[in-house]
Write an enzyme that holds these catalytic residues in place. Structure first.
Site, PDB file in Angstrom:
ATOM      1  N   HIS A 138       0.829  -1.214   0.000  1.00  0.00           N
ATOM      2  CA  HIS A 138       0.000   0.000   0.000  1.00  0.00           C
ATOM      3  C   HIS A 138       0.863   1.262   0.000  1.00  0.00           C
ATOM      4  CE1 HIS A 138      -0.532   0.303   4.721  1.00  0.00           C
ATOM      5  NE2 HIS A 138       0.527   0.977   4.342  1.00  0.00           N
ATOM      6  N   GLU A 143      -5.129   0.432  -0.086  1.00  0.00           N
ATOM      7  CA  GLU A 143      -4.919  -0.982   0.190  1.00  0.00           C
ATOM      8  C   GLU A 143      -5.080  -1.837  -1.075  1.00  0.00           C
ATOM      9  OE1 GLU A 143      -3.564  -1.458   2.829  1.00  0.00           O
ATOM     10  OE2 GLU A 143      -4.662  -0.966   4.641  1.00  0.00           O
TER      11      GLU A 143
HETATM   12  C1  GLP Z   1       1.556   3.207   7.178  1.00  0.00           C
HETATM   13  C2  GLP Z   1       1.241   4.499   6.375  1.00  0.00           C
HETATM   14  C3  GLP Z   1       2.048   4.566   5.107  1.00  0.00           C
HETATM   15  C4  GLP Z   1       3.452   4.077   5.397  1.00  0.00           C
HETATM   16  C5  GLP Z   1       3.408   2.596   5.672  1.00  0.00           C
HETATM   17  C6  GLP Z   1       4.734   1.989   6.064  1.00  0.00           C
HETATM   18  O1  GLP Z   1       0.473   2.475   7.531  1.00  0.00           O
HETATM   19  N1  GLP Z   1      -0.131   4.699   6.054  1.00  0.00           N
HETATM   20  O2  GLP Z   1       2.042   5.891   4.601  1.00  0.00           O
HETATM   21  O3  GLP Z   1       4.283   4.289   4.281  1.00  0.00           O
HETATM   22  O4  GLP Z   1       2.377   2.249   6.545  1.00  0.00           O
HETATM   23  O5  GLP Z   1       5.083   2.275   7.390  1.00  0.00           O
HETATM   24  P1  GLP Z   1       6.521   2.009   7.982  1.00  0.00           P
HETATM   25  O6  GLP Z   1       7.415   3.055   7.426  1.00  0.00           O
HETATM   26  O7  GLP Z   1       6.344   2.154   9.475  1.00  0.00           O
HETATM   27  O8  GLP Z   1       6.918   0.642   7.563  1.00  0.00           O
END
Ligand code: GLP
Length: 238
Positions: A138, A143
């Site tokens: 995503h 999603e």
């Molecule tokens: C989250 C956000 C995204 C983000 C992703 C990855 O849920 N909605 O914008 O890029 O998940 O997060 P992380 O960087 O903590 O792996």
């Protein structure tokens, strides 16, 4: 879509932060699309450091965040408003009116989506959009299986997203199951996109994203068609 492989998370963060600083140096009133998550934390730390050396650096930018959990007020410790204040907004000179994040506590999430989308369009669209990627592919909270043309909308969070993000909440039942997110249509309009991904937990999502076909089961794969998208990864993510 270009792909750049750097040694580790630190070098990816430094490279990405520099892209943002260069953008703002070229165009002081840039519209910056911002992301949350663990991945960009060091990027914000570097931007905060550089803005301490040059306090006016961000004073004319507008920022638009990708997403927010439905039901969480800006003061909630798990809200993306809170994240942005903690990592960036409280430490740089940007006036409040120039920071935009969807309100998760709006009485009507649908109306909030329309208002937010209009705000982005009124600003003239996004100059540089920073993205992370979920382990399910995503971007924002778009999603797997969502229509790829959507604008800002309310979405049900995928089971995998709920599993990945629940660790940040004190109790499982505190985690919202819906979010407001910029749509792929909104993100795709950004003049430039910089996606960062580090660590082996992102390998599978990156493999699908760069597979050569656009597949709604991996929303990030649409970026293969964007005229100015760069993916910056570390070795562990490959
Ligand atoms: C989250 C956000 C995204 C983000 C992703 C990855 O849920 N909605 O914008 O890029 O998940 O997060 P992380 O960087 O903590 O792996």
């Amino acid at each position: 879509m270009q792909c750049l492989v750097l040694e580790d998370h630190q070098s990816v963060s430094h490279y990405v932060a520099k892209q943002i600083r260069d953008q703002v140096t070229r165009k002081a009133d840039s519209v910056l699309g911002l992301a949350t998550g663990n991945t960009p934390e060091q990027v914000y730390a570097l931007l905060v450091k550089w803005s301490a050396e040059d306090p006016a650096l961000f004073s004319r930018v507008h920022t638009v965040n990708l997403d927010e959990y439905v039901g969480l007020a800006p003061e909630h410790e798990n809200s993306y408003h809170h994240y942005m204040r903690a990592h960036f907004f409280s430490h740089v000179q940007i006036s409040k009116e120039r920071m935009h994040i969807p309100r998760g506590d709006s009485p009507s999430a649908e109306q909030e989506c329309n208002r937010y989308e209009k705000t982005i369009q009124k600003l003239g669209g996004i100059d540089l959009q920073l993205l992370g990627i979920g382990s399910n592919g995503h971007i924002g909270f778009n999603e797997p299986g969502m229509a790829l043309r959507m604008r800002t909308h309310v979405t049900d969070l995928d089971d995998r997203t709920l599993r990945d993000n629940v660790r940040l909440f004190k109790r499982q039942e505190d985690m919202p199951t819906k979010a407001i997110t910029m749509g792929i249509g909104t993100i795709f309009q950004a003049k430039r996109i910089v996606l960062m991904a580090t660590g082996k937990q992102k390998r599978e999502a990156l493999r699908k994203m760069m597979s050569g076909t656009v597949d709604p089961r991996c929303p990030a794969s649409i970026l293969q068609l964007h005229p100015n998208a760069t993916v910056i990864v570390d070795r562990a993510a490959l």
